[in-house]
Design a protein around this motif. Structure first.
Motif, PDB file in Angstrom:
ATOM      1  N   UNK A   1      29.518  37.375  41.729  1.00 53.41           N
ATOM      2  CA  UNK A   1      29.427  38.671  42.412  1.00 53.41           C
ATOM      3  C   UNK A   1      29.798  38.535  43.887  1.00 53.41           C
ATOM      4  N   UNK A   2      29.328  37.484  44.522  1.00 57.51           N
ATOM      5  CA  UNK A   2      29.672  37.266  45.941  1.00 57.51           C
ATOM      6  C   UNK A   2      31.168  37.029  46.085  1.00 57.51           C
ATOM      7  N   UNK A   3      31.740  36.244  45.179  1.00 57.43           N
ATOM      8  CA  UNK A   3      33.181  35.970  45.237  1.00 57.43           C
ATOM      9  C   UNK A   3      33.976  37.249  45.030  1.00 57.43           C
ATOM     10  N   UNK A   4      33.607  38.044  44.013  1.00 61.71           N
ATOM     11  CA  UNK A   4      34.336  39.276  43.708  1.00 61.71           C
ATOM     12  C   UNK A   4      34.187  40.339  44.790  1.00 61.71           C
ATOM     13  N   UNK A   5      33.105  40.285  45.539  1.00 54.93           N
ATOM     14  CA  UNK A   5      32.865  41.307  46.563  1.00 54.93           C
ATOM     15  C   UNK A   5      33.907  41.273  47.666  1.00 54.93           C
ATOM     16  N   UNK A   6      34.536  40.118  47.867  1.00 52.73           N
ATOM     17  CA  UNK A   6      35.553  39.995  48.911  1.00 52.73           C
ATOM     18  C   UNK A   6      34.981  39.885  50.307  1.00 52.73           C
TER      19      UNK A   6
ATOM     20  N   UNK B   1      38.655  30.655  46.596  1.00 51.30           N
ATOM     21  CA  UNK B   1      38.968  29.348  46.024  1.00 51.30           C
ATOM     22  C   UNK B   1      37.838  28.840  45.125  1.00 51.30           C
ATOM     23  N   UNK B   2      36.676  29.453  45.198  1.00 57.50           N
ATOM     24  CA  UNK B   2      35.521  29.066  44.372  1.00 57.50           C
ATOM     25  C   UNK B   2      35.506  29.786  43.019  1.00 57.50           C
ATOM     26  N   UNK B   3      36.428  30.687  42.805  1.00 60.92           N
ATOM     27  CA  UNK B   3      36.496  31.472  41.569  1.00 60.92           C
ATOM     28  C   UNK B   3      36.490  30.585  40.323  1.00 60.92           C
ATOM     29  N   UNK B   4      37.333  29.528  40.248  1.00 62.68           N
ATOM     30  CA  UNK B   4      37.295  28.667  39.060  1.00 62.68           C
ATOM     31  C   UNK B   4      35.945  27.973  38.856  1.00 62.68           C
ATOM     32  N   UNK B   5      35.259  27.650  39.943  1.00 61.57           N
ATOM     33  CA  UNK B   5      33.950  26.994  39.830  1.00 61.57           C
ATOM     34  C   UNK B   5      32.945  27.959  39.203  1.00 61.57           C
ATOM     35  N   UNK B   6      32.952  29.201  39.650  1.00 58.15           N
ATOM     36  CA  UNK B   6      32.045  30.205  39.083  1.00 58.15           C
ATOM     37  C   UNK B   6      32.321  30.406  37.603  1.00 58.15           C
ATOM     38  N   UNK B   7      33.595  30.455  37.228  1.00 58.29           N
ATOM     39  CA  UNK B   7      33.947  30.634  35.817  1.00 58.29           C
ATOM     40  C   UNK B   7      33.530  29.420  34.987  1.00 58.29           C
ATOM     41  N   UNK B   8      33.691  28.234  35.539  1.00 56.58           N
ATOM     42  CA  UNK B   8      33.258  27.017  34.840  1.00 56.58           C
ATOM     43  C   UNK B   8      31.751  27.045  34.608  1.00 56.58           C
TER      44      UNK B   8
ATOM     45  N   UNK C   1      30.291  47.427  31.400  1.00 54.84           N
ATOM     46  CA  UNK C   1      30.894  48.139  32.533  1.00 54.84           C
ATOM     47  C   UNK C   1      31.593  47.160  33.476  1.00 54.84           C
ATOM     48  N   UNK C   2      31.000  46.006  33.681  1.00 55.98           N
ATOM     49  CA  UNK C   2      31.611  44.979  34.538  1.00 55.98           C
ATOM     50  C   UNK C   2      32.958  44.528  33.986  1.00 55.98           C
TER      51      UNK C   2
ATOM     52  N   UNK D   1      40.355  46.953  34.874  1.00 57.76           N
ATOM     53  CA  UNK D   1      41.146  47.905  35.674  1.00 57.76           C
ATOM     54  C   UNK D   1      41.268  47.462  37.131  1.00 57.76           C
ATOM     55  N   UNK D   2      40.886  46.220  37.389  1.00 58.23           N
ATOM     56  CA  UNK D   2      41.070  45.575  38.693  1.00 58.23           C
ATOM     57  C   UNK D   2      40.251  46.213  39.817  1.00 58.23           C
ATOM     58  N   UNK D   3      39.051  46.634  39.507  1.00 56.64           N
ATOM     59  CA  UNK D   3      38.116  47.170  40.497  1.00 56.64           C
ATOM     60  C   UNK D   3      37.052  46.104  40.780  1.00 56.64           C
ATOM     61  N   UNK D   4      37.493  45.018  41.384  1.00 62.80           N
ATOM     62  CA  UNK D   4      36.619  43.846  41.522  1.00 62.80           C
ATOM     63  C   UNK D   4      35.429  44.084  42.441  1.00 62.80           C
ATOM     64  N   UNK D   5      35.610  44.848  43.491  1.00 61.88           N
ATOM     65  CA  UNK D   5      34.488  45.062  44.399  1.00 61.88           C
ATOM     66  C   UNK D   5      33.385  45.877  43.745  1.00 61.88           C
ATOM     67  N   UNK D   6      33.761  46.875  42.978  1.00 62.52           N
ATOM     68  CA  UNK D   6      32.748  47.656  42.256  1.00 62.52           C
ATOM     69  C   UNK D   6      32.126  46.786  41.155  1.00 62.52           C
ATOM     70  N   UNK D   7      32.968  46.002  40.469  1.00 59.67           N
ATOM     71  CA  UNK D   7      32.468  45.112  39.423  1.00 59.67           C
ATOM     72  C   UNK D   7      31.474  44.114  39.999  1.00 59.67           C
ATOM     73  N   UNK D   8      31.696  43.687  41.234  1.00 61.58           N
ATOM     74  CA  UNK D   8      30.802  42.695  41.839  1.00 61.58           C
ATOM     75  C   UNK D   8      29.364  43.215  41.908  1.00 61.58           C
ATOM     76  N   UNK D   9      29.198  44.508  42.163  1.00 59.50           N
ATOM     77  CA  UNK D   9      27.853  45.087  42.201  1.00 59.50           C
ATOM     78  C   UNK D   9      27.168  44.950  40.843  1.00 59.50           C
ATOM     79  N   UNK D  10      27.879  45.312  39.780  1.00 59.43           N
ATOM     80  CA  UNK D  10      27.278  45.285  38.445  1.00 59.43           C
ATOM     81  C   UNK D  10      27.080  43.856  37.932  1.00 59.43           C
TER      82      UNK D  10
END
Length: 183
Positions: A36-41, A48-55, A135-136, A142-151
């Motif tokens: 969520x922190x990464x997606x919030x921008x 660069x931490x995105x792959x770590x979160x997914x792992x 919803x996330x 639909x590429x709404x990452x900042x809104x997705x970060x909240x959920x």
């Protein structure tokens, strides 16, 4: 549904299995908050931490799906196989173009776990988790990452609350009555 009044005698394998399951739930919570922190921008350097979160999400799914304790073999298979499909999709998506799809399968696993736990132990907010995770996934699609970060973060908080509640329970609560399991 597990009967918390029934106290099954647990062997070492049972204890490790319950701890891995609960550890997966805990790691999933932390991973969602991290994602969520990464997606919030908020901080561009965190991309660069995105792959770590997914792992971490994939590892948490493997821990929980591999050790989920559900009497019905059909439900257990649906929860487990969703995680394995999501992990395989994640591994095959090196460019992260369809990460919403792999997360969707993993989120099915944790939606099932949230519903299972809400029926067994009445932890507040768990019945909302499947809708919030769905919803996330839609927002990521639909590429709404900042809104997705909240959920995603909201789900992480609810699952975190579940994690704390689970670790306070005796281990035998997760196993229930071994005689009731379909093999």
């Amino acid at each position: 549904m597990a009967n918390p009044e029934h106290q099954e005698v647990l062997d070492s394998f049972d204890k490790v299995s319950v701890c891995l399951y609960r550890g997966g739930i805990s790691l999933f919570s932390v991973s969602l908050l991290y994602l969520a922190v990464i997606l919030s921008g908020i901080d561009e350097s965190l991309l660069s931490h995105y792959p770590i979160a997914l792992l971490l999400i994939a590892v948490s799914a493997a821990f929980s799906a591999g050790n989920v304790h559900v009497y019905s073999k059909f439900v257990r298979a649906a929860i487990s196989w969703s995680a394995w499909i999501g992990i395989l999709l994640m591994l095959s998506d090196s460019g992260f173009e369809r990460i919403w799809l792999s997360l969707g399968f993993i989120f099915v696993t944790f939606s099932g776990i949230a519903l299972k736990e809400s029926f067994c132990f009445k932890v507040m907010g768990l019945k909302l988790v499947p809708m919030i995770l769905a919803l996330s996934v839609f927002l990521l699609w639909i590429n709404q990452t900042q809104i997705a970060s909240f959920f995603v973060g909201l789900s992480g908080l609810i699952i975190g609350y579940l994690s704390i509640a689970k670790w306070r329970m005796p281990l035998h609560f997760d196993i229930g009555n071994k005689a009731n399991y379909q093999v």
